[in-house]
Design a protein around this motif. Structure first.
Motif, PDB file in Angstrom:
ATOM      1  N   SER A   1      23.100  12.411  65.141  1.00 14.43           N
ATOM      2  CA  SER A   1      22.044  11.621  65.765  1.00 14.43           C
ATOM      3  C   SER A   1      21.175  12.549  66.614  1.00 14.43           C
ATOM      4  O   SER A   1      21.688  13.487  67.236  1.00 14.43           O
ATOM      5  CB  SER A   1      22.646  10.524  66.637  1.00 14.43           C
ATOM      6  OG  SER A   1      21.623   9.777  67.285  1.00 14.43           O
ATOM      7  N   LEU A   2      19.888  12.316  66.635  1.00 15.44           N
ATOM      8  CA  LEU A   2      18.988  13.106  67.472  1.00 15.44           C
ATOM      9  C   LEU A   2      19.282  12.851  68.948  1.00 15.44           C
ATOM     10  O   LEU A   2      19.501  11.708  69.360  1.00 15.44           O
ATOM     11  CB  LEU A   2      17.527  12.767  67.173  1.00 15.44           C
ATOM     12  CG  LEU A   2      16.912  13.328  65.895  1.00 15.44           C
ATOM     13  CD1 LEU A   2      15.482  12.840  65.759  1.00 15.44           C
ATOM     14  CD2 LEU A   2      16.952  14.846  65.887  1.00 15.44           C
ATOM     15  N   LYS A   3      19.269  13.908  69.749  1.00 19.33           N
ATOM     16  CA  LYS A   3      19.460  13.743  71.186  1.00 19.33           C
ATOM     17  C   LYS A   3      18.377  12.864  71.796  1.00 19.33           C
ATOM     18  O   LYS A   3      18.635  12.083  72.712  1.00 19.33           O
ATOM     19  CB  LYS A   3      19.435  15.109  71.872  1.00 19.33           C
ATOM     20  CG  LYS A   3      20.600  16.021  71.524  1.00 19.33           C
ATOM     21  CD  LYS A   3      20.440  17.381  72.198  1.00 19.33           C
ATOM     22  CE  LYS A   3      21.565  18.316  71.858  1.00 19.33           C
ATOM     23  NZ  LYS A   3      21.381  19.674  72.447  1.00 19.33           N
ATOM     24  N   SER A   4      17.165  12.973  71.259  1.00 18.93           N
ATOM     25  CA  SER A   4      16.040  12.223  71.808  1.00 18.93           C
ATOM     26  C   SER A   4      16.064  10.762  71.409  1.00 18.93           C
ATOM     27  O   SER A   4      15.342   9.937  71.977  1.00 18.93           O
ATOM     28  CB  SER A   4      14.713  12.845  71.335  1.00 18.93           C
ATOM     29  OG  SER A   4      14.645  12.827  69.909  1.00 18.93           O
ATOM     30  N   ASN A   5      16.892  10.417  70.427  1.00 16.67           N
ATOM     31  CA  ASN A   5      16.936   9.033  69.944  1.00 16.67           C
ATOM     32  C   ASN A   5      18.384   8.608  69.737  1.00 16.67           C
ATOM     33  O   ASN A   5      18.704   7.895  68.790  1.00 16.67           O
ATOM     34  CB  ASN A   5      16.127   8.920  68.652  1.00 16.67           C
ATOM     35  CG  ASN A   5      15.747   7.483  68.330  1.00 16.67           C
ATOM     36  OD1 ASN A   5      15.766   6.612  69.196  1.00 16.67           O
ATOM     37  ND2 ASN A   5      15.417   7.237  67.086  1.00 16.67           N
ATOM     38  N   ASP A   6      19.247   9.055  70.632  1.00 18.31           N
ATOM     39  CA  ASP A   6      20.679   8.819  70.483  1.00 18.31           C
ATOM     40  C   ASP A   6      21.029   7.387  70.874  1.00 18.31           C
ATOM     41  O   ASP A   6      20.353   6.758  71.690  1.00 18.31           O
ATOM     42  CB  ASP A   6      21.452   9.809  71.357  1.00 18.31           C
ATOM     43  CG  ASP A   6      22.921   9.872  70.983  1.00 18.31           C
ATOM     44  OD1 ASP A   6      23.289   9.324  69.928  1.00 18.31           O
ATOM     45  OD2 ASP A   6      23.696  10.478  71.740  1.00 18.31           O
TER      46      ASP A   6
ATOM     47  N   PRO B   1      18.630  20.041  68.204  1.00 21.27           N
ATOM     48  CA  PRO B   1      18.114  18.742  68.670  1.00 21.27           C
ATOM     49  C   PRO B   1      19.006  17.561  68.336  1.00 21.27           C
ATOM     50  O   PRO B   1      18.647  16.424  68.624  1.00 21.27           O
ATOM     51  CB  PRO B   1      16.776  18.634  67.928  1.00 21.27           C
ATOM     52  CG  PRO B   1      17.001  19.382  66.653  1.00 21.27           C
ATOM     53  CD  PRO B   1      17.920  20.522  67.001  1.00 21.27           C
TER      54      PRO B   1
ATOM     55  N   MET C   1      17.493  10.154  61.622  1.00 20.58           N
ATOM     56  CA  MET C   1      16.954  11.518  61.666  1.00 20.58           C
ATOM     57  C   MET C   1      16.939  12.098  60.257  1.00 20.58           C
ATOM     58  O   MET C   1      17.594  11.581  59.346  1.00 20.58           O
ATOM     59  CB  MET C   1      17.790  12.424  62.572  1.00 20.58           C
ATOM     60  CG  MET C   1      19.224  12.603  62.124  1.00 20.58           C
ATOM     61  SD  MET C   1      20.117  13.889  63.037  1.00 20.58           S
ATOM     62  CE  MET C   1      19.411  15.358  62.314  1.00 20.58           C
TER      63      MET C   1
END
Length: 467
Positions: free
Chosen positions: A433-438, A458, A387
């Motif tokens: 870390s991004l929630k959408s790419n955790d 996010p 991110m």
């Protein structure tokens, strides 16, 4: 001009007290890079990003002024924009021959410069703009002002061009191409009017070399010159190639924002075209320079802030209008216009939204919780896994957790591997870390504990459990 610039920045800059800290991304990365350098880390060896060392030096100075806030950067930005509007004022005065009318033209151009679609955060383009308008004034004075000593002005323009090209090379090197177009006009002028072609070229080379010399000497002393060349020129080209391969072409950015960007580009294009009426000599100079600027942006502008460098061309359209309507430069008109420009800029930014102090209270609370947690470790090391960077480490005076501690758009495989290796080796105290790419399995298996948040932020925070 300094007061005008400062008032605007205090109102609309994300570095001002009017905005929350949580909504800093690219600027937070630059701040952390400058902080790392000022803390003894070696650039392009201990930490790296796609920008040049002069930008990091500017942010490093901002860090030294105010280590736990971005207000030091705000002070430097006010200084920068004071000179930007001063050089725009002097450029307008070449054609208008009137101080108050030139001030009107300079202040009106602020509407284009602070157009929120292209200028939200403080980025590399802000500081590159300083050198661009400085060079623009000297070249316009050489090409269009019949009252100057041509030989002396050719030397001045050449020296300023050399400094400007070296500086933009060390900020964001593709901006140097715009100044390269101006350099060609200066060299053509020197050849055509016999003011010394080789003298002009020599002054450009000498001033560039003198500006670059301290950076080269420092990097040689630190043993990182080859790393700088490899990271800044070779790796950046690889990253750009990855962007073109995996992201939509930059032209889609314009299509997606066709109204807001259409107005912005149309106003600046027509203004640059209107500049042909300002002087019978080198009529095409301004418009050709604008086309080069626009081409450079369209070729690489995955994000709209790349177009911020087009903003100063509005000046010439305003100058033509002031001449055509024969406006009188009354003091009351100047003051009213100053207030009107500030009001328009403030209204545009309010309509655009953003992290104003009265917005995003849930995000700011979550940000403060994370920042407090990070601050428990002295100068913690942070990695932004997969991110972009954020501002969590600013209050804690954090440092990069590995060389590629922030993921770039178009990041290479080697960059991801560098982050993974640092995480597995526990080099970082905290990982975002991004929630959408955790990837909780990877991070928890590497010894990191998750600290989730339920706000609109996010990203999620992981902390090392063994410390």
């Amino acid at each position: 001009m300094a007061l005008f610039a400062t008032v605007i920045l205090l109102l609309v800059s994300t570095d001002s007290w009017t905005h929350c800290l949580y909504d800093h991304h690219d600027s937070a990365t630059f701040f952390a890079s400058g902080k790392a350098w000022m803390s003894g880390m070696v650039p392009y060896v201990d930490f790296s990003d796609s920008k040049g060392p002069l930008l990091w030096l500017i942010y490093g100075m901002g860090y030294l002024i105010s280590p736990r806030t971005v207000h030091g950067v705000l002070l430097l930005t006010c200084f920068c924009y004071a000179f930007i509007f001063w050089w725009l004022f002097k450029t307008a005065r070449i054609y208008l021959k009137n101080d108050r009318l030139a001030a009107l033209a300079s202040m009106t151009t602020a509407i284009s410069i602070f157009y929120p679609v292209v200028r939200y955060e403080t980025r590399a383009e802000d500081f590159a703009l300083f050198f661009m308008v400085w060079v623009l004034y000297h070249v316009c004075r050489l090409l269009h002002d019949n009252e100057v000593d041509a030989r002396r002005q050719a030397i001045r323009a050449s020296i300023v061009l050399g400094i400007g090209m070296a500086a933009t090379l060390l900020i964001k090197y593709n901006a140097m191409a715009i100044l390269g177009v101006m350099a060609l006009f200066v060299l053509h002028y020197a050849w055509r009017y016999h003011t010394g072609l080789w003298r002009a070229l020599g002054w450009m080379a000498l001033s560039s070399a003198l500006f670059l010399a301290p950076f080269v000497v420092y990097m040689l002393a630190m043993g990182c010159l080859d790393d700088f060349i490899r990271e800044y020129f070779v790796t950046n080209v690889e990253v750009l190639a990855h962007q073109h391969a995996h992201m939509r072409h930059p032209i889609f950015m314009l299509i997606g924002h066709r109204y807001t960007m259409g107005i912005y580009l149309l106003v600046n294009a027509l203004s640059a075209l209107a500049a042909a009426w300002l002087s019978p000599r080198y009529r095409a100079f301004i418009f050709v320079t604008f086309l080069a600027t626009l081409f450079l942006a369209v070729a690489n502008a995955f994000w709209l802030y790349y177009y911020a460098i087009c903003a100063p061309f509005m000046l010439f359209g305003v100058v033509v209008m002031l001449q055509y309507f024969q406006v009188e430069g009354k003091f009351s008109l100047c003051m009213t216009h100053c207030a009107l420009c500030i009001t328009i800029i403030l209204a545009m930014h309010l309509a655009y939204g953003g992290s104003w102090w009265f917005n995003g209270k849930a995000e700011q609370r979550a940000f403060d919780d994370y920042a407090t947690m990070i601050s428990r470790v002295e100068k913690p090391r942070i990695i932004y896994y997969n991110m972009h960077g954020a501002a969590f480490g600013i209050p804690a005076q954090s440092l990069p957790g590995c060389k590629y501690w922030v993921s770039q758009s178009g990041a290479t495989v080697a960059m991801y591997e560098n982050q993974l290796e640092a995480i597995k080796n526990h080099d970082a105290d905290f990982v975002f870390s991004l929630k959408s790419n955790d990837n909780p399995a990877l991070l928890q298996s590497s010894g990191y504990q998750c600290h989730p948040n339920t706000s609109a932020l996010p990203m999620v925070l992981y902390s090392i459990t063994s410390r």
